[in-house]
Design an enzyme around this catalytic site. Structure first.
Site, PDB file in Angstrom:
ATOM      1  N   ASP A  84       0.835  -1.217   0.000  1.00 45.40           N
ATOM      2  CA  ASP A  84       0.000   0.000   0.000  1.00 45.40           C
ATOM      3  C   ASP A  84       0.867   1.263   0.000  1.00 45.40           C
ATOM      4  OD1 ASP A  84       0.739  -0.415   2.704  1.00 45.40           O
ATOM      5  OD2 ASP A  84      -1.223   0.189   3.502  1.00 45.40           O
TER       6      ASP A  84
ATOM      7  N   GLY B 172      -2.467  -5.925  18.551  1.00 45.27           N
ATOM      8  CA  GLY B 172      -1.197  -6.507  18.108  1.00 45.27           C
ATOM      9  C   GLY B 172      -1.360  -7.795  17.337  1.00 45.27           C
TER      10      GLY B 172
ATOM     11  N   GLY C 173      -2.361  -7.984  14.132  1.00 43.45           N
ATOM     12  CA  GLY C 173      -2.287  -7.782  12.684  1.00 43.45           C
ATOM     13  C   GLY C 173      -3.648  -7.591  12.053  1.00 43.45           C
TER      14      GLY C 173
ATOM     15  N   SER D 102      -6.213  -3.101  14.821  1.00 43.93           N
ATOM     16  CA  SER D 102      -6.950  -2.514  15.944  1.00 43.93           C
ATOM     17  C   SER D 102      -6.708  -1.003  16.014  1.00 43.93           C
ATOM     18  CB  SER D 102      -6.537  -3.175  17.252  1.00 43.93           C
ATOM     19  OG  SER D 102      -5.147  -3.022  17.438  1.00 43.93           O
TER      20      SER D 102
ATOM     21  N   ASP E 284      -5.316   0.221   5.975  1.00 36.64           N
ATOM     22  CA  ASP E 284      -6.099  -0.137   7.158  1.00 36.64           C
ATOM     23  C   ASP E 284      -7.222   0.866   7.411  1.00 36.64           C
ATOM     24  OD1 ASP E 284      -4.167  -2.021   7.260  1.00 36.64           O
ATOM     25  OD2 ASP E 284      -3.198  -1.270   9.070  1.00 36.64           O
TER      26      ASP E 284
ATOM     27  N   TYR F 135       9.164  -1.990  10.372  1.00 38.20           N
ATOM     28  CA  TYR F 135       8.219  -1.595   9.322  1.00 38.20           C
ATOM     29  C   TYR F 135       8.785  -0.406   8.534  1.00 38.20           C
ATOM     30  CZ  TYR F 135       3.752  -0.132   7.236  1.00 38.20           C
ATOM     31  OH  TYR F 135       2.755   0.219   6.357  1.00 38.20           O
TER      32      TYR F 135
HETATM   33  C1  GLA Z   1       0.163  -2.429   8.420  1.00 39.12           C
HETATM   34  C2  GLA Z   1       0.029  -1.027   7.864  1.00 39.12           C
HETATM   35  C3  GLA Z   1      -0.616  -1.034   6.472  1.00 39.12           C
HETATM   36  C4  GLA Z   1       0.082  -2.040   5.550  1.00 39.12           C
HETATM   37  C5  GLA Z   1       0.247  -3.386   6.231  1.00 39.12           C
HETATM   38  C6  GLA Z   1       1.046  -4.359   5.394  1.00 39.12           C
HETATM   39  O1  GLA Z   1      -1.098  -2.975   8.670  1.00 39.12           O
HETATM   40  O2  GLA Z   1      -0.742  -0.223   8.723  1.00 39.12           O
HETATM   41  O3  GLA Z   1      -0.593   0.258   5.937  1.00 39.12           O
HETATM   42  O4  GLA Z   1       1.311  -1.533   5.107  1.00 39.12           O
HETATM   43  O5  GLA Z   1       0.862  -3.258   7.498  1.00 39.12           O
HETATM   44  O6  GLA Z   1       0.386  -4.645   4.197  1.00 39.12           O
END
Ligand code: GLA
Length: 406
Positions: A37, A134, A136, A139, A184, A241
């Protein structure tokens, strides 16, 4: 009690009156298009049937913003001007998300209508969440979007949904320190029951909501979408990240494109990628292969070709594990246990990785058995349980007056 009921009960207990508005917003499970994204790529999440809820009312104590976390009992009481000092503090853990969202909501309104409300954030808020932290499943976006939706409704602000998603993303960047993409927050705002969303992130990032389209989610009569939470808590603010994102930006610069997903497929790009240093090369290879998997997945979904979907999920997981290096032993073990079960089409980590959850696509009539198999393999290997839940594609954020109010 679900999150809206808990938030409402806590609001009434703490503030001795009913809230004016209840807002709620879902978490998400991304089906395909992981870690692209922020590279301008397409993603395909569903909003899930686990939500965060925020109840809001006008200030009970003029000049103060009071926020109550219904699930932990923590209460924050800060002067309503939200000073930079107050915004900079990091405790309790949810503070940057809630206060950052309010600050960005305010900035957004000021940007659109400079004569609009002044920096007075005085109100009472109680929130609760059913999206595990946490795991994934996003939240944090569910919290940001529920707070923004409820506060905007309570203050009668009309904000385009895509602007709302973007302001929540800015809250995460500026106050929580995570340079996330838009997936998200967009999924939490735009979710639709029974559907997955194809989000063209480069255009949505620029405010173009027409870059979101809907495709029917895997048919629940034929398949089950299981989410396996490994219980390994991921923390995105720790830098891993941001490192991945920086590697993608380096690769984009080397290829002479604005965002990595703009790179054309073909021998020239392949040759340029081969010449990159190892970490950058692997990042580019993951991102460009994942980009290409998204539309293949959508075609397979339209054809109801479940085995093809499963194969694409497994290829995505391998790329995230080997090239992008965002998996962990627990996630790999879940995917391995899933793929050895004959009733499973495919599985992959979902969300940022580094722990959190995997999503499994299973044949409907084999789902219970697959679930038990994965859980027992996990327990045998790690000596503790994982949580397996079935999710369904659900609606995005909404706000309303509390039922039976007044
Ligand atoms: C997290 C980030 C998103 C995206 C995902 C991986 O959820 O908030 O923006 O990058 O990781 O796809």
């Amino acid at each position: 009690m679900n999150a809206p009921a808990r938030a409402r009960a806590a609001f009434e207990r703490a503030f001795a009156r009913p809230p004016e508005v209840i807002g709620s917003a879902p978490g998400r499970v991304n089906l395909i298009g992981e870690h692209i994204d922020y590279c301008g790529g397409p993603v395909l999440p569903i909003a899930i049937d686990a939500r965060c809820a925020a109840c809001v009312g006008p200030p009970g104590e003029p000049g103060f913003l009071r926020v109550l976390a219904a699930d932990s009992g923590e209460m924050l009481r800060v002067p309503a001007d939200l000073s930079p000092e107050s915004l900079a503090l990091a405790a309790p853990a949810w503070r940057p998300y809630v206060l950052g969202t309010l600050a960005e909501l305010h900035a957004e309104v000021r940007g659109i209508a400079p004569e609009g409300p002044d920096a007075n954030h005085a109100c009472d808020i109680a929130f609760a969440g059913d999206v595990p932290l946490g795991a994934g499943l996003s939240s944090s976006a569910a919290l940001e979007v529920s707070v923004a939706t409820a506060c905007a409704a309570c203050r009668r602000l009309s904000i385009e949904p895509v602007r709302l998603a973007l302001l929540c993303q800015r809250a995460e960047h500026r106050y929580a320190g995570v340079p996330c993409g838009i997936m998200d927050q967009a999924a939490s705002v735009f979710g639709r029951a029974g559907h997955a969303m194809r989000i063209a992130c480069d255009r949505v990032q620029m405010g173009d909501a027409s870059a979101i389209s809907y495709v029917p989610a895997p048919d629940p009569a034929s398949c089950a979408l299981l989410v396996v939470n490994t219980g390994v808590r991921h923390a995105l603010a720790d830098g891993a990240y941001a490192d991945r994102r920086a590697a993608c930006e380096t690769a984009a610069r080397a290829l002479g494109v604005r965002v990595l997903c703009d790179a054309p497929s073909g021998p020239q790009t392949d040759a340029a990628i081969l010449a990159m240093p190892d970490t950058i090369r692997r990042a580019a290879r993951h991102v460009l292969s994942e980009r290409d998997r998204v539309d293949g997945f959508i075609r397979a979904l339209a054809a109801r070709d479940w085995p093809a979907l499963g194969a694409i999920m497994l290829a995505s997981h391998a790329s995230l594990r080997d090239d992008y290096r965002v998996s962990c032993d627990e996630l790999d073990a879940v995917v391995d246990a899933a793929r050895e079960h004959p009733g499973v089409y495919g599985a992959r980590l979902t969300g940022a990785g580094f722990g959190g959850s995997a999503v499994v696509l299973a044949r409907r009539d084999a789902a219970d058995n697959a679930r038990a198999h994965i859980a027992s393999r996990f327990a045998a290997r790690f000596g503790r349980a994982c949580t397996v839940t079935e999710v369904r594609a659900s609606d995005g954020a909404r706000a309303s007056a509390p039922p039976n109010a007044g």
